[in-house]
Motif scaffolding. Structure first.
Motif, mmCIF file in Angstrom:
data_model
loop_
_atom_site.group_PDB
_atom_site.id
_atom_site.type_symbol
_atom_site.label_atom_id
_atom_site.label_comp_id
_atom_site.label_asym_id
_atom_site.label_seq_id
_atom_site.Cartn_x
_atom_site.Cartn_y
_atom_site.Cartn_z
ATOM 1 N N ALA A 62 5.764 26.595 37.189
ATOM 2 C CA ALA A 62 5.937 27.886 37.872
ATOM 3 C C ALA A 62 4.825 28.106 38.889
ATOM 4 O O ALA A 62 5.063 28.529 40.025
ATOM 5 C CB ALA A 62 5.949 29.016 36.840
ATOM 6 N N HIS A 63 3.619 27.774 38.472
ATOM 7 C CA HIS A 63 2.462 27.946 39.360
ATOM 8 C C HIS A 63 2.593 27.044 40.582
ATOM 9 O O HIS A 63 2.343 27.459 41.724
ATOM 10 C CB HIS A 63 1.189 27.615 38.573
ATOM 11 C CG HIS A 63 -0.060 27.723 39.390
ATOM 12 N ND1 HIS A 63 -1.112 26.868 39.240
ATOM 13 C CD2 HIS A 63 -0.421 28.579 40.371
ATOM 14 C CE1 HIS A 63 -2.064 27.182 40.087
ATOM 15 N NE2 HIS A 63 -1.673 28.233 40.784
ATOM 16 N N MET A 109 -5.605 32.120 49.086
ATOM 17 C CA MET A 109 -4.916 31.991 47.799
ATOM 18 C C MET A 109 -5.586 30.911 46.968
ATOM 19 O O MET A 109 -5.720 29.778 47.398
ATOM 20 C CB MET A 109 -3.456 31.629 48.072
ATOM 21 C CG MET A 109 -2.550 32.032 46.957
ATOM 22 S SD MET A 109 -0.849 32.145 47.517
ATOM 23 C CE MET A 109 -0.585 30.549 48.249
ATOM 24 N N SER A 110 -6.020 31.290 45.822
ATOM 25 C CA SER A 110 -6.865 30.379 45.064
ATOM 26 C C SER A 110 -6.148 29.116 44.638
ATOM 27 O O SER A 110 -6.736 28.054 44.576
ATOM 28 C CB SER A 110 -7.394 31.079 43.829
ATOM 29 O OG SER A 110 -6.328 31.419 42.992
ATOM 30 N N HIS A 111 -4.873 29.237 44.363
ATOM 31 C CA HIS A 111 -4.205 28.054 43.838
ATOM 32 C C HIS A 111 -4.085 26.971 44.880
ATOM 33 O O HIS A 111 -3.814 25.827 44.573
ATOM 34 C CB HIS A 111 -2.832 28.423 43.284
ATOM 35 C CG HIS A 111 -1.927 29.014 44.310
ATOM 36 N ND1 HIS A 111 -1.912 30.344 44.580
ATOM 37 C CD2 HIS A 111 -1.039 28.443 45.143
ATOM 38 C CE1 HIS A 111 -1.023 30.593 45.533
ATOM 39 N NE2 HIS A 111 -0.492 29.455 45.890
ATOM 40 N N SER A 112 -4.322 27.337 46.164
ATOM 41 C CA SER A 112 -4.243 26.310 47.195
ATOM 42 C C SER A 112 -5.372 25.299 47.049
ATOM 43 O O SER A 112 -5.298 24.202 47.567
ATOM 44 C CB SER A 112 -4.289 26.962 48.580
ATOM 45 O OG SER A 112 -5.508 27.644 48.735
ATOM 46 N N GLU A 113 -6.440 25.702 46.323
ATOM 47 C CA GLU A 113 -7.549 24.768 46.124
ATOM 48 C C GLU A 113 -7.083 23.485 45.450
ATOM 49 O O GLU A 113 -7.569 22.413 45.716
ATOM 50 C CB GLU A 113 -8.603 25.396 45.199
ATOM 51 C CG GLU A 113 -9.556 26.305 45.901
ATOM 52 C CD GLU A 113 -10.559 26.853 44.916
ATOM 53 O OE1 GLU A 113 -10.970 26.110 44.007
ATOM 54 O OE2 GLU A 113 -10.932 28.020 45.048
ATOM 55 N N LYS A 161 4.271 26.433 46.496
ATOM 56 C CA LYS A 161 5.165 25.857 47.517
ATOM 57 C C LYS A 161 6.171 26.884 48.039
ATOM 58 O O LYS A 161 7.126 26.518 48.716
ATOM 59 C CB LYS A 161 5.935 24.688 46.904
ATOM 60 C CG LYS A 161 5.073 23.494 46.537
ATOM 61 C CD LYS A 161 5.948 22.448 45.875
ATOM 62 C CE LYS A 161 5.125 21.260 45.417
ATOM 63 N NZ LYS A 161 5.932 20.336 44.611
ATOM 64 N N SER A 162 5.967 28.135 47.673
ATOM 65 C CA SER A 162 6.863 29.231 48.072
ATOM 66 C C SER A 162 8.285 29.047 47.550
ATOM 67 O O SER A 162 9.233 29.570 48.130
ATOM 68 C CB SER A 162 6.882 29.382 49.608
ATOM 69 O OG SER A 162 5.590 29.676 50.070
#
Lengths: 129, 325
Positions: free
Chosen positions: B84-85, A1-5, B90-91
């Motif tokens: 939101a993102h 998942m890209s946003h985890s970067e 964080k689920s």
């Protein structure tokens, strides 16, 4: 998942809140500059101030809200050409800006030329500015 | 690219360490940057090359405060997008859902405020191709709108499929049982014909007095003509005639204003549509929408970025001829 970067696990809520506050302050400054335009030495000074503020706002949005600050080097490859062209286009148009290509001294048709002579008889064609 | 990535599922793939969808979104945003740069560049050329560009609020009907409020609305929506993102990461999907709903509502608010501004332009006929740029054109427009009002009134007084000219002739030729409305029509028709004749023969000027064109007062004859027919109970409702008011470069201004803010508004609508999809998932919103939210967020921030530049350029910056020279 890209946003985890850039967001996974870490909490950026405080940073985002600070950025939001900063953007609000910048917006208020733009509005205040318009309200106080009478105090600016020239109209171009106001333009420089508000466009400078807009540039700062745009930088903040791109760096933090669009996460460019946290992205890897691909951003330079992807956005470099676009930025060069985006700067190049207005620069390419600058000569036209300088020569006033659409000038009121050169009416587009005889009717408007006639109308302008009547508009202010003291100024003949070519003397109205 | 030279490096090889290993995805979360262990499969080897080529490319950047970002999802294809995000790469595509950034490439798309690159084209969008060029799209709006072309508009802004053209605007700068037209404005700087047009000494006397309309900047008076009385001419442009631009509302800086509404523009400022809209700037705040978009900034707040951008802030909610990053929340939101973050929540998606964080689920915390329901928190993200609420933030996206607020973003959608703010998009509606932005368009609502924008429509108020557009209404001001439409009601004053500040539209491309509609604006008189000198006295002669203003008089022509006055005559044209008066003729339009006369035809509208004829249509209202006489039913049937005849042309307005035929209807006017029939009203004029009536001998018996002439109503007050028909008398008013005949008087108005005469006034319009008189005005038209005077304008054609250049026997009437738009302004009186001397000095710069903007400092002139409207000719009392024209003012009396407008006052009389606007307040007439029969003619008034059909008399949709604007105050004759030349605006130098008004048509270019209106074109630029509507094309830039209009395309921006279209982008806002597209962004709102993007938010509808995750919102429709409701309580079933899950991790499969993380990339969607991130990419839609990038698009929404770009829309915000464009407005950040449009606001000062259109609403605040006042390049006059002094700035050009």
């Amino acid at each position: 998942m890209s946003h985890s970067e850039h967001s996974g696990g870490s909490d950026h809520s405080g940073l985002y809140r600070a950025i939001f506050g900063l953007l609000c302050v910048f917006t208020a400054l733009s509005w205040a500059a318009d309200e106080a335009k009478a105090f600016f030495p020239g109209r171009s000074t106001l333009a420089v101030v508000v466009l400078g503020i807009a540039t700062l706002k745009a930088l903040v949005v791109m760096l933090f809200f669009m996460h460019l600050k946290f992205e890897r080097a691909w951003k330079y490859v992807l956005l470099g050409p676009t930025v060069i062209l985006a700067i190049g286009l207005p620069l390419a148009l600058l000569p036209d800006v300088g020569v006033h290509y659409y000038d009121m001294d050169v009416p587009q048709d005889p009717i408007s030329q006639h109308a302008f002579e009547r508009l202010d008889p003291a100024d003949g064609p070519g003397q109205s500015h | 690219m030279s490096h090889i990535q290993t995805s979360g599922h262990g499969a080897v793939r080529m490319g950047l360490a970002i999802p294809n969808s995000k790469l595509c979104m950034w490439l798309f945003l690159g084209t969008e940057i060029m799209f709006f740069t072309a508009f802004i560049g053209s605007y700068l050329v037209l404005r700087l090359g047009s000494p006397g560009w309309p900047s008076d609020v009385a001419d442009t009907h631009i509302n800086v405060r509404l523009g400022g409020v809209n700037t705040f609305v978009l900034i707040l929506s951008s802030y909610l997008v990053v929340l939101a993102h973050e929540a998606m990461g964080k689920s915390e999907f329901q928190k993200a859902w609420k933030a996206m709903l607020a973003v959608l509502a703010l998009g509606c608010l932005f368009l609502g405020i924008k429509s108020i501004e557009y209404y001001g332009k439409f009601s004053h006929d500040i539209l491309p191709g509609h604006i008189a740029e000198n006295d002669y054109q203003a008089l022509q427009k006055l005559v044209g709108e008066s003729v339009q009002a006369r035809d509208t009134l004829a249509d209202r007084l006489v039913s049937g499929g005849d042309s307005p000219l035929q209807k006017a002739t029939s009203i004029r030729g009536k001998v018996d049982g002439v109503t007050d409305a028909e008398k008013a029509f005949v008087a108005f028709e005469t006034a319009v014909a008189d005005l038209k004749s005077k304008v054609r023969k250049e026997e009437i000027s738009l302004h009186v007095g001397s000095g710069s064109p903007g400092a002139h007062e409207l000719n009392p004859l024209i003012q009396a003509y407008l006052d009389k027919w606007r307040s007439d109970p029969t003619v008034g409702p059909a008399f949709r005639v604007h105050d004759p008011h030349p605006i130098v470069y008004g048509n270019v201004f209106a074109s630029i204003y509507f094309i830039m803010t209009g395309f921006h508004a279209i982008h806002v609508i597209v962004g709102m549509i993007l938010w509808v999809f995750p919102l429709l998932r409701g309580k079933n919103l899950g991790a499969d929408y993380c990339d969607w939210v991130e990419n839609s967020g990038l698009y929404w921030h770009f829309v915000d970025l464009v407005w950040i530049f449009l606001f000062p350029l259109i609403y605040i910056v006042n390049f006059g001829s002094a700035a050009v020279v």
